[in-house]
Structure formats: C-alpha cells, structure tokens
Design a protein around this motif. Sequence first.
Motif, mmCIF file in Angstrom:
data_model
loop_
_atom_site.group_PDB
_atom_site.id
_atom_site.type_symbol
_atom_site.label_atom_id
_atom_site.label_comp_id
_atom_site.label_asym_id
_atom_site.label_seq_id
_atom_site.Cartn_x
_atom_site.Cartn_y
_atom_site.Cartn_z
ATOM 1 N N LYS A 19 0.835 -1.194 0.000
ATOM 2 C CA LYS A 19 0.000 0.000 0.000
ATOM 3 C C LYS A 19 0.876 1.252 0.000
ATOM 4 C CE LYS A 19 -3.810 -2.331 0.088
ATOM 5 N NZ LYS A 19 -4.633 -2.385 -1.150
ATOM 6 N N ASP A 20 0.447 2.254 -0.742
ATOM 7 C CA ASP A 20 1.268 3.453 -0.876
ATOM 8 C C ASP A 20 0.863 4.558 0.095
ATOM 9 O OD1 ASP A 20 -1.085 4.279 -2.020
ATOM 10 O OD2 ASP A 20 -0.247 4.740 -3.992
ATOM 11 N N ASN A 21 0.170 4.178 1.181
ATOM 12 C CA ASN A 21 -0.086 5.147 2.242
ATOM 13 C C ASN A 21 0.978 5.078 3.336
ATOM 14 O OD1 ASN A 21 -0.827 2.713 3.348
ATOM 15 N ND2 ASN A 21 -2.895 3.337 3.957
ATOM 16 N N HIS A 22 2.030 4.281 3.113
ATOM 17 C CA HIS A 22 3.204 4.304 3.985
ATOM 18 C C HIS A 22 4.109 5.436 3.476
ATOM 19 C CE1 HIS A 22 1.892 0.492 5.704
ATOM 20 N NE2 HIS A 22 1.820 -0.019 4.493
ATOM 21 N N TYR A 23 3.754 6.642 3.835
ATOM 22 C CA TYR A 23 4.332 7.812 3.186
ATOM 23 C C TYR A 23 5.847 7.904 3.320
ATOM 24 C CZ TYR A 23 -0.560 9.326 3.024
ATOM 25 O OH TYR A 23 -1.911 9.401 2.798
ATOM 26 N N GLU A 24 6.370 7.548 4.473
ATOM 27 C CA GLU A 24 7.811 7.665 4.667
ATOM 28 C C GLU A 24 8.569 6.729 3.737
ATOM 29 O OE1 GLU A 24 9.425 9.810 6.320
ATOM 30 O OE2 GLU A 24 7.815 10.755 7.474
ATOM 31 N N LEU A 25 8.044 5.512 3.525
ATOM 32 C CA LEU A 25 8.715 4.558 2.644
ATOM 33 C C LEU A 25 8.790 5.090 1.215
ATOM 34 C CD1 LEU A 25 7.310 1.086 3.784
ATOM 35 C CD2 LEU A 25 9.674 1.897 3.976
ATOM 36 N N PHE A 26 7.782 5.862 0.830
ATOM 37 C CA PHE A 26 7.732 6.408 -0.522
ATOM 38 C C PHE A 26 8.253 7.852 -0.581
ATOM 39 C CE2 PHE A 26 4.806 2.880 -0.726
ATOM 40 C CZ PHE A 26 4.968 2.378 -2.009
ATOM 41 N N SER A 27 8.966 8.258 0.462
ATOM 42 C CA SER A 27 9.575 9.594 0.511
ATOM 43 C C SER A 27 8.538 10.694 0.393
ATOM 44 C CB SER A 27 10.629 9.735 -0.612
ATOM 45 O OG SER A 27 11.575 8.696 -0.544
ATOM 46 N N ARG A 28 7.393 10.466 1.051
ATOM 47 C CA ARG A 28 6.293 11.423 0.998
ATOM 48 C C ARG A 28 5.802 11.794 2.392
ATOM 49 N NH1 ARG A 28 5.324 14.856 -3.064
ATOM 50 N NH2 ARG A 28 5.193 13.822 -5.082
ATOM 51 N N GLY A 29 6.719 11.962 3.329
ATOM 52 C CA GLY A 29 6.337 12.237 4.705
ATOM 53 C C GLY A 29 5.733 13.606 4.910
ATOM 54 N N SER A 30 5.993 14.530 4.006
ATOM 55 C CA SER A 30 5.525 15.907 4.164
ATOM 56 C C SER A 30 4.100 16.047 3.651
ATOM 57 C CB SER A 30 6.446 16.869 3.410
ATOM 58 O OG SER A 30 5.860 18.148 3.320
ATOM 59 N N GLU A 31 3.160 16.373 4.544
ATOM 60 C CA GLU A 31 1.780 16.613 4.125
ATOM 61 C C GLU A 31 1.706 17.825 3.206
ATOM 62 O OE1 GLU A 31 -2.684 17.414 6.010
ATOM 63 O OE2 GLU A 31 -0.931 17.215 7.329
ATOM 64 N N GLU A 32 2.486 18.849 3.520
ATOM 65 C CA GLU A 32 2.517 20.041 2.676
ATOM 66 C C GLU A 32 3.006 19.700 1.271
ATOM 67 O OE1 GLU A 32 4.555 24.514 2.537
ATOM 68 O OE2 GLU A 32 5.032 23.118 4.176
ATOM 69 N N GLY A 33 4.026 18.828 1.209
ATOM 70 C CA GLY A 33 4.555 18.412 -0.082
ATOM 71 C C GLY A 33 3.533 17.627 -0.889
ATOM 72 N N ARG A 34 2.762 16.782 -0.221
ATOM 73 C CA ARG A 34 1.733 16.010 -0.931
ATOM 74 C C ARG A 34 0.657 16.932 -1.496
ATOM 75 N NH1 ARG A 34 2.351 12.812 3.772
ATOM 76 N NH2 ARG A 34 0.261 13.333 4.541
ATOM 77 N N LYS A 35 0.238 17.891 -0.702
ATOM 78 C CA LYS A 35 -0.781 18.837 -1.175
ATOM 79 C C LYS A 35 -0.249 19.669 -2.348
ATOM 80 C CE LYS A 35 -3.305 19.307 3.204
ATOM 81 N NZ LYS A 35 -3.706 20.242 4.300
ATOM 82 N N SER A 36 1.007 20.050 -2.255
ATOM 83 C CA SER A 36 1.612 20.833 -3.329
ATOM 84 C C SER A 36 1.651 20.025 -4.623
ATOM 85 C CB SER A 36 3.026 21.263 -2.930
ATOM 86 O OG SER A 36 3.660 21.954 -3.981
ATOM 87 N N TRP A 37 2.017 18.729 -4.522
ATOM 88 C CA TRP A 37 2.072 17.896 -5.715
ATOM 89 C C TRP A 37 0.676 17.752 -6.341
ATOM 90 C CZ3 TRP A 37 -0.265 13.693 -7.742
ATOM 91 C CH2 TRP A 37 0.320 13.124 -8.876
ATOM 92 N N GLU A 38 -0.342 17.578 -5.523
ATOM 93 C CA GLU A 38 -1.706 17.438 -6.054
ATOM 94 C C GLU A 38 -2.098 18.686 -6.846
ATOM 95 O OE1 GLU A 38 -4.837 16.030 -3.517
ATOM 96 O OE2 GLU A 38 -3.452 14.828 -2.307
ATOM 97 N N GLN A 39 -1.764 19.859 -6.322
ATOM 98 C CA GLN A 39 -2.101 21.088 -7.030
ATOM 99 C C GLN A 39 -1.320 21.190 -8.337
ATOM 100 O OE1 GLN A 39 -4.583 23.352 -6.213
ATOM 101 N NE2 GLN A 39 -4.132 23.896 -8.345
ATOM 102 N N GLU A 40 -0.045 20.801 -8.303
ATOM 103 C CA GLU A 40 0.758 20.845 -9.519
ATOM 104 C C GLU A 40 0.245 19.845 -10.560
ATOM 105 O OE1 GLU A 40 4.755 20.251 -8.246
ATOM 106 O OE2 GLU A 40 4.899 22.208 -7.276
ATOM 107 N N CYS A 41 -0.256 18.706 -10.103
ATOM 108 C CA CYS A 41 -0.843 17.717 -11.001
ATOM 109 C C CYS A 41 -2.059 18.317 -11.718
ATOM 110 C CB CYS A 41 -1.239 16.472 -10.203
ATOM 111 S SG CYS A 41 -2.120 15.217 -11.139
#
Length: 304
Positions: A103-125
């Motif tokens: 599962k890809d909700n293990h954020y640290e394993l996928f180098s996605r620990g930053s909630e701010e970074g995830r939100k930023s990527w969604e907006q850029e998408c």
Amino acid sequence: ILRFCLNHKPYFLHGILDQGYWSDGLMTAPCDEAFVYDISLAKGLGFNMLRKHIKLESLRWYYHCDRLGMIVWQDMVSGGSTYHMPWVCYMPTLFPHMSAHTKDNHYELFSRGSEEGRKSWEQECLDTIDHLYNVPSIAVWVPFNEGWGQFDAARIAKMVAKKDPTRPIDHASGWFDQGGGDVHSLHNYFYPQSIRPQKRTVALSEYGGIAWPMPGHEPPRRTYGYGTAKSRAELTERYQKLQRDTVLPQLKNGLSALVYTQVSDVEDEVNGLFTYDRAALKPDPAAVRAANEALEAEFERLTR
C-alpha cells in the motif's frame, strides 16, 4: 479482453520512452527542428506513441506531435524527498509480486512524509492538466512512476479522472499497483513476460533498454543499460528477438500497449535507439521497422 481504442476501433499503442534530454542543452532542445527530428524518426521506425517521461516539454513539442500525428502518454513530474532506492527500485525489480501488494499510504517509505509536499504535488498535477488539457495528441495521464514519490495513487487516479474524464489514466506505472485507473501497467527488463487479461487494459509501459555504447558516442565513464550488445548487428538481432519471441506472443493474452526504453542515450544510459547527440541511429532501421510492423499486423489480426 480490454483494448485501447482510437475512433472506436482497437488500436495498438506502440511507443518509446522519451526523457527529453539533449547533449547540448540537457533539458532544453537546441532548436525547434530537434523536436521534429525526434518525432519524425520515431514515426519512421514504426512507432505511434511517445511517453514523455517525468517531464513537461515545451509546448512546441506537443504542437509537433499534434501536427505529425504522434500520440503522447504524459507523465506527471515526480516529487518527494530523497528516494529510498532499495525500496522503490531494487526490491520491486527483484520481487515484482511483493510490490503489487504494498500500500502506498506508507508515506515515509515512498519519501512522501511531508503533508505540505503532498498537497503541493496534487495542485501541480491539476495545474499540469490545465496547462496541457487542449493538446489533442495527449492520450493518457501517468501520475506516478515506479513508486518515486507515489502516494494514495488510487485516490489520485479518481482526482485526475474528475478533472479530465476524457483520457485514460495509468495511475502507477511499473509497480506498486493500487488497482486504480484504467491501465494494468508493467515494467519488465529482466524476466520472461507472461500476460493475463485483467480488469484494466494491459500495458508493458517500460521494457527493453538494450544497451550498446556505440564507438565514438559513448560517455567517458561507466555505462548503463539492461543487457549490453557488442555491435550494431547484435543490438538489432536482440531487438528483433525481443519483439518476436517475448512481446508478440503476449498480444493474444491482452497486451495492448508497449513503451520501449528509450528514444536516445542519456549520458551514461546507453540504451537508446539513437545516440545522445542524435548523430546516429544505433540499430538497423529497416529491421526495427519490420519488427514493429509485425507486431501491429498481429494485433490487427487478433482484433479484427
């Protein structure tokens, strides 16, 4: 068996991975004609699609794809922090079945620990879709590749589909498949390939990558690829054998799209069809085109 269609008819998407690098400009093409050169050569070899890999290209490139009739699979730009290479690269390559159940909700394993970074990527998408929405040649969106910065891919696929319901989605190219989107997307450089029909259409979205450091065009250090040929003749023969013996038998089992790695060499990656400087085509062009035409003919026979 689910197939991609164009104008309501089954259509074999046969493409090349295009990282969009040039030896004299890195991520910037030296001139407008360089775009035309790459696209035209790919068409001349019998390919009908380019997968723009983890990069947004100049709008001139998309214009020429529209004008010349080249279909585009568009990757989103990866994000996240420093990747854990054993996790996102070595483990899925060696144990591909394990990655399919991760599962890809293990954020640290996928180098996605930053909630701010995830939100930023969604907006850029979403901004990327707005930016390229009116490009006719874009046929598929690819949010994530090989787990690099991947997170919540099934939800992201729904987000992209809501934003643009007109195009299919390859939500997790390669591995860490979360069951979302429209494409069952496989990468395979090392194993015999066996395809089974799926609930989504099946794409071998990266494969091949046969390396040959062409004399006079090799980088001045170690080289990289997936199996190395020793001559132009051997490179050509291995390409033909790969298409004939590995890929073609899987078309009847549901394989509907291909992305060969890659358009050109990129520095120490010497697995391109062209040299990095675009000065030479490495395999024999007539043999490559004939192998590609044989795949297309078999696909048409199976789907008529």
